[in-house]
Structure formats: structure tokens, C-alpha cells
Design an enzyme around this catalytic site. Structure first.
Site, PDB file in Angstrom:
ATOM      1  N   LYS A 194      50.681  22.008  33.136  1.00  0.00           N
ATOM      2  CA  LYS A 194      51.496  21.697  34.308  1.00  0.00           C
ATOM      3  C   LYS A 194      52.515  20.611  33.955  1.00  0.00           C
ATOM      4  O   LYS A 194      52.251  19.765  33.081  1.00  0.00           O
ATOM      5  CB  LYS A 194      50.617  21.176  35.448  1.00  0.00           C
ATOM      6  CG  LYS A 194      49.611  22.142  36.027  1.00  0.00           C
ATOM      7  CD  LYS A 194      48.779  21.442  37.088  1.00  0.00           C
ATOM      8  CE  LYS A 194      47.709  22.341  37.676  1.00  0.00           C
ATOM      9  NZ  LYS A 194      48.295  23.385  38.548  1.00  0.00           N
ATOM     10  N   GLU A 222      42.699  29.037  36.500  1.00  0.00           N
ATOM     11  CA  GLU A 222      41.310  28.881  36.066  1.00  0.00           C
ATOM     12  C   GLU A 222      40.328  28.881  37.225  1.00  0.00           C
ATOM     13  O   GLU A 222      39.163  29.246  37.067  1.00  0.00           O
ATOM     14  CB  GLU A 222      41.164  27.594  35.252  1.00  0.00           C
ATOM     15  CG  GLU A 222      40.959  26.312  36.045  1.00  0.00           C
ATOM     16  CD  GLU A 222      42.124  25.940  36.953  1.00  0.00           C
ATOM     17  OE1 GLU A 222      41.885  25.246  37.968  1.00  0.00           O
ATOM     18  OE2 GLU A 222      43.281  26.329  36.669  1.00  0.00           O
ATOM     19  N   ARG A 259      39.982  30.684  39.928  1.00  0.00           N
ATOM     20  CA  ARG A 259      39.416  31.995  40.307  1.00  0.00           C
ATOM     21  C   ARG A 259      38.408  32.489  39.271  1.00  0.00           C
ATOM     22  O   ARG A 259      37.519  33.268  39.592  1.00  0.00           O
ATOM     23  CB  ARG A 259      40.541  33.003  40.524  1.00  0.00           C
ATOM     24  CG  ARG A 259      41.342  33.383  39.305  1.00  0.00           C
ATOM     25  CD  ARG A 259      42.705  33.937  39.644  1.00  0.00           C
ATOM     26  NE  ARG A 259      43.567  32.890  40.180  1.00  0.00           N
ATOM     27  CZ  ARG A 259      44.823  33.104  40.586  1.00  0.00           C
ATOM     28  NH1 ARG A 259      45.352  34.322  40.520  1.00  0.00           N
ATOM     29  NH2 ARG A 259      45.546  32.120  41.051  1.00  0.00           N
TER      30      ARG A 259
END
Length: 463
Positions: free
Chosen positions: A239, A311, A313
Site C-alpha cells: 500500500k 488477504e 478474504r
């Protein structure tokens, strides 16, 4: 403590709620000093406006607080909670009824929340004499659950790592007389939780699954699954710094599950409660999962990693598969899952997904009565092909970028089969700017509405 315990003191300052319709009569009945002060202050009964009235000796004669009148496009039952953030320390009482006394008292408690773990100076907060008509024990249980969840989410990741989140869950279970089982590190592979292991193996603190149950074995089974990503760098699909700043809250789903579990157990609801928390940190190291990796799942479906930042899910998939094996009557999962949900509905309105129409209607009903808003989005089956993989059974990330919250829900749906009714909540777990009942910072969304639903469906239990 936001509530004054014991007999109401004679000098508790009265709070009078006023609307445009009731103000003329209330104003005419004020003592002369208070009436002159209100006039000099140009007080008008606009929603959320407050005024402390003096008495002839310079003390507090009372407080005026404006509420929405008739007609109003929207009436916020939490609005009286604003008083807990603007009044000086002291003891106060309601002299007349707001729109909803129980929700007003709850809002007072929720607004009075402070996360002061790292501060030396503590606020001197006002206390409310509980109105006689409210169920104070119930309100305190709800507020305690929300406080637990907010504290967990607000705590930075250096202090709320996988060890600490596990400890919080184990401690809660022990508080209510039950024991939690914890599967940790490489034991996840031995016990067939390969996705949880793959996501968390790169972190300094190993991944784990916390599992505890409470209540009679023969009671209706209610299972809660909460995403416990203690910090999310995004993994190798890292990110940007702006997207990483609030990622301490990525365990908000686990915090929500624990908050709701506290409410259920504190009020003794007659259910067989099970709580499952997959806990990881999505970190970067030589052992991090890579884009295009393929992993097996507990369900038997192979999962291609389309993006390492999807990640949540993956860990939910293994936990949901375990929950589903028990065929619960109600299965709820909570996760700070997608930015797409926030783009669609904003921070205050989490979407939920279910194929059970009566349950969907009940969720909407209790969201309104509990002032815990949600909005149903569809498990739109034509989008299911967007998560097909060319080399595996399924991919964790739809390549198109469209309908991100829906495709994430469809991914989870692949791992639920036996449960009588499953609902997924894509929560934000954060309030960007303070509102009555919702201070800026961590927020526990949807827990109160689910508690209301369970209480309505199964009864109040025996606290």
C-alpha cells in the site's frame, strides 16, 4: 463511568429537551434569571444546540438542548449524546423525555468513551442519572461491548499484534467461563488452515486461529467470524503510506465479533455461541506470499493470489469453511474488507450481503431501531465469473476492479454451504469525524443491531 450510580442527588442539573414546537411554552416557564440569560444568548431550539442556564446564585439552573421538531427530514436518536462531550463535569438528569430515552442514554455512554491509554491527563466527564424507564443493565452491557471493540481497534499495532489480539479473545472467553482453543504457526497447516498460514507466515508473530464456544450445546447455533489482520502493509502489493496509516484498524472485524460476543454473554442470550478469529499480520519478508501464487484452502478449493492486498478474504475463507462444517443456524462474518464499500456507501453505512430474505428484512428492521445503520447490496451472481481463475478454482482479486465489495462477498460465498443463513458485513470500523454517540476514531459497527436481532429472535436470557 458515564452514569451516576446510587440515588439521584438533589442537585443533579436538569436537562430540558426543546423543539421549535415546545420552546415557547418551556421559555415562558423559565425562572426570570434563566429566561433573561437565554434571551441575551439568543438561544434558539435548533437541533444539537445547548445552553447552560444560570441561577440567581451563579450556579447551574439547568441545561437547554435542541432536538428536531415536526416535520424533520431526519431525527437522530443519538443527538442527546452530544451533551456528554460539551457539558462540564458534574451530575445531570433528563427533566423531560427526548425522542428515544433508551437510545439517548446509550448515546450518552457511547459519546463519553475516551481512548486515553497513552495520555496522562484524563477528562472530567459529566455523569447522567439513569432515567427510570430504561434497562440500565442492558445499556451498560452494550456500551461495555462497544468499549471493548473500540479499545482493540484504537490500539496501535505495536501493542495490538497477533499475540495481543489472541490474549484479548482468550481473556474474554475466560471472563464468561469458557476456554479458547488456539491453533498457531505451522500447526495451521497440520489442522488444514492453509490460507490463514499463507497470509500470516511472513510476519514476526505467527498467524493463528482462535476458536471458543459458549452456551448450552442444545441451543440454537450462532457463529461469529471476524477478520483479525492486526496490520496490513498490503504485502508485496504494498500500500502507499496514505493507505497504510489506518491499517491498525484492519482487525476491526475481529474486534466487532468480540464486542458482540461480550454483549451476548453478558446478557445471557439463550444461544450456542461460537467465535472464530483468524489472526495475522500481512507483512513483507522473504517468506511473503507472492502475486500469482496458488494455495489450497480448507474447503478444498484452490486459490490464486491475484493481489496480496486482498488477504482478508483468504483468512476468512478458511475460518468460514470451519464454521460451515458445524451447520450453524446463523453465521455472521465481519471484516474491514474493501475500499469499494466505502466508495459506494461512505464510512457510516456498511453494506451487508445475504441470500436469506427474512433475515435481510430483520437486519434492516433492527438496524433502524438500534440506530446502527447498514445497507443491503446484492450477491449478484453474474459477477461470480469475475473471480474465476485460469489456473486455479478461484482468484482472490477480480481483475476488472469493478464491484469490488460484491466480488469479495461472492468469494466468501464459495466457502459457505451448510449454514442455514449466512450474512457478510463489509465494515469500516472507523469514524472520521465525531458525531453524537460516535467519537472520532475506532467504531464498532453492526454489533448492536445483531444483538437486538438475536435478543428479539431467541429471548433475553438470564443475565
Amino acid at each position: 463511568m458515564p452514569f451516576f450510580e446510587g440515588p439521584a442527588p438533589a442537585d443533579a442539573v436538569p436537562i430540558t429537551f426543546v423543539t421549535p414546537q415546545s420552546w415557547p411554552e418551556i421559555k415562558a416557564a423559565l425562572p426570570a434569571v434563566a429566561a433573561h440569560f437565554a434571551a441575551a444568548s439568543k438561544f434558539e431550539p435548533t437541533p444539537g444546540r445547548s445552553l447552560i442556564l444560570p441561577d440567581a446564585d451563579g450556579g447551574f439552573a439547568g441545561v437547554l438542548f435542541g432536538l428536531e421538531g415536526h416535520p424533520a427530514h431526519f431525527r437522530d436518536p443519538f443527538l442527546p449524546g452530544k451533551l456528554a462531550s460539551v457539558l462540564p463535569g458534574g451530575v445531570y438528569r433528563f427533566s423531560n423525555a427526548p425522542h428515544d430515552t433508551a437510545l439517548a442514554a446509550l448515546a450518552w455512554a457511547l459519546t463519553a468513551y475516551r481512548f486515553d491509554r497513552y495520555k496522562k491527563k484524563k477528562d472530567d466527564l459529566p455523569q447522567l442519572v439513569p432515567p427510570r424507564e430504561i434497562d440500565l443493565a442492558r445499556i451498560k452491557a452494550l456500551a461495555a461491548g462497544v468499549t471493548l471493540g473500540r479499545d482493540l481497534i484504537n490500539t496501535p499495532a505495536n501493542d495490538m499484534d497477533p499475540d495481543a489480539l489472541e490474549t484479548a479473545a482468550v481473556t474474554l472467553a475466560a471472563q464468561f467461563g469458557t476456554e479458547a482453543a488456539v491453533t498457531i504457526g505451522d500447526d495451521l497447516l497440520k489442522e488444514n488452515f492453509p490460507l490463514i498460514h499463507a497470509v500470516g507466515r511472513a510476519a514476526a508473530k505467527p498467524p493463528r486461529l482462535v476458536d471458543f464456544s459458549w452456551g448450552p450445546d442444545d441451543a440454537p447455533k450462532v457463529t461469529l467470524v471476524g477478520k483479525g489482520v492486526c496490520f496490513d502493509t498490503g504485502g508485496l502489493d504494498i500500500k502507499p503510506s496514505s493507505g497504510m496509516y489506518l491499517m491498525k484498524k484492519d482487525m476491526g472485524g475481529a474486534a466487532t465479533a468480540l464486542a458482540l460476543a461480550h454483549m451476548i454473554m453478558a446478557r445471557g442470550l439463550p444461544v450456542r455461541l461460537r467465535v472464530l478469529l483468524p489472526i495475522v499480520e500481512n507483512a513483507i519478508s522473504a517468506d511473503a506470499m507472492r502475486p500469482s501464487d496458488v494455495y489450497p484452502s480448507r474447503k478444498g478449493l484452490s486459490v490464486e493470489v491475484g493481489n496480496t492486498d486482498a488477504e482478508g478474504r483468504m483468512i476468512l475463507a478458511d475460518a468460514l469453511a470451519l464454521a460451515d462444517e458445524d451447520a450453524p443456524e446463523l453465521l455472521f462474518d465481519f471484516a474491514t474488507l474493501t475500499g469499494a464499500a466505502r466508495a459506494a456507501l461512505g464510512p457510516d453505512l456498511p453494506p451487508f450481503y445475504t441470500e436469506n430474505e427474512p433475515l435481510a428484512a430483520a437486519i434492516a428492521e433492527h438496524a433502524a431501531t438500534a440506530n446502527d445503520p447498514v445497507w443491503r447490496l446484492p450477491l449478484w451472481q453474474p459477477y461470480d465469473k469475475m473471480i474465476d481463475s485460469k489456473i486455479a478454482d478461484i482468484t482472490n482479486n477480480a481483475a476488472s476492479g469493478f464491484a469490488g465489495s460484491i466480488t469479495a462477498a461472492l468469494f466468501l460465498k464459495r466457502f459457505v454451504e451448510k449454514s442455514r443463513a449466512w450474512t457478510h458485513f463489509d465494515i469500516y470500523a472507523w469514524t472520521p469525524s465525531a458525531k453524537p454517540g460516535r467519537p472520532e476514531g475506532a467504531e464498532v459497527q453492526v454489533a448492536r443491531l445483531i444483538f437486538d436481532l438475536l435478543e428479539s429472535r431467541y429471548g433475553t436470557g438470564a443475565p
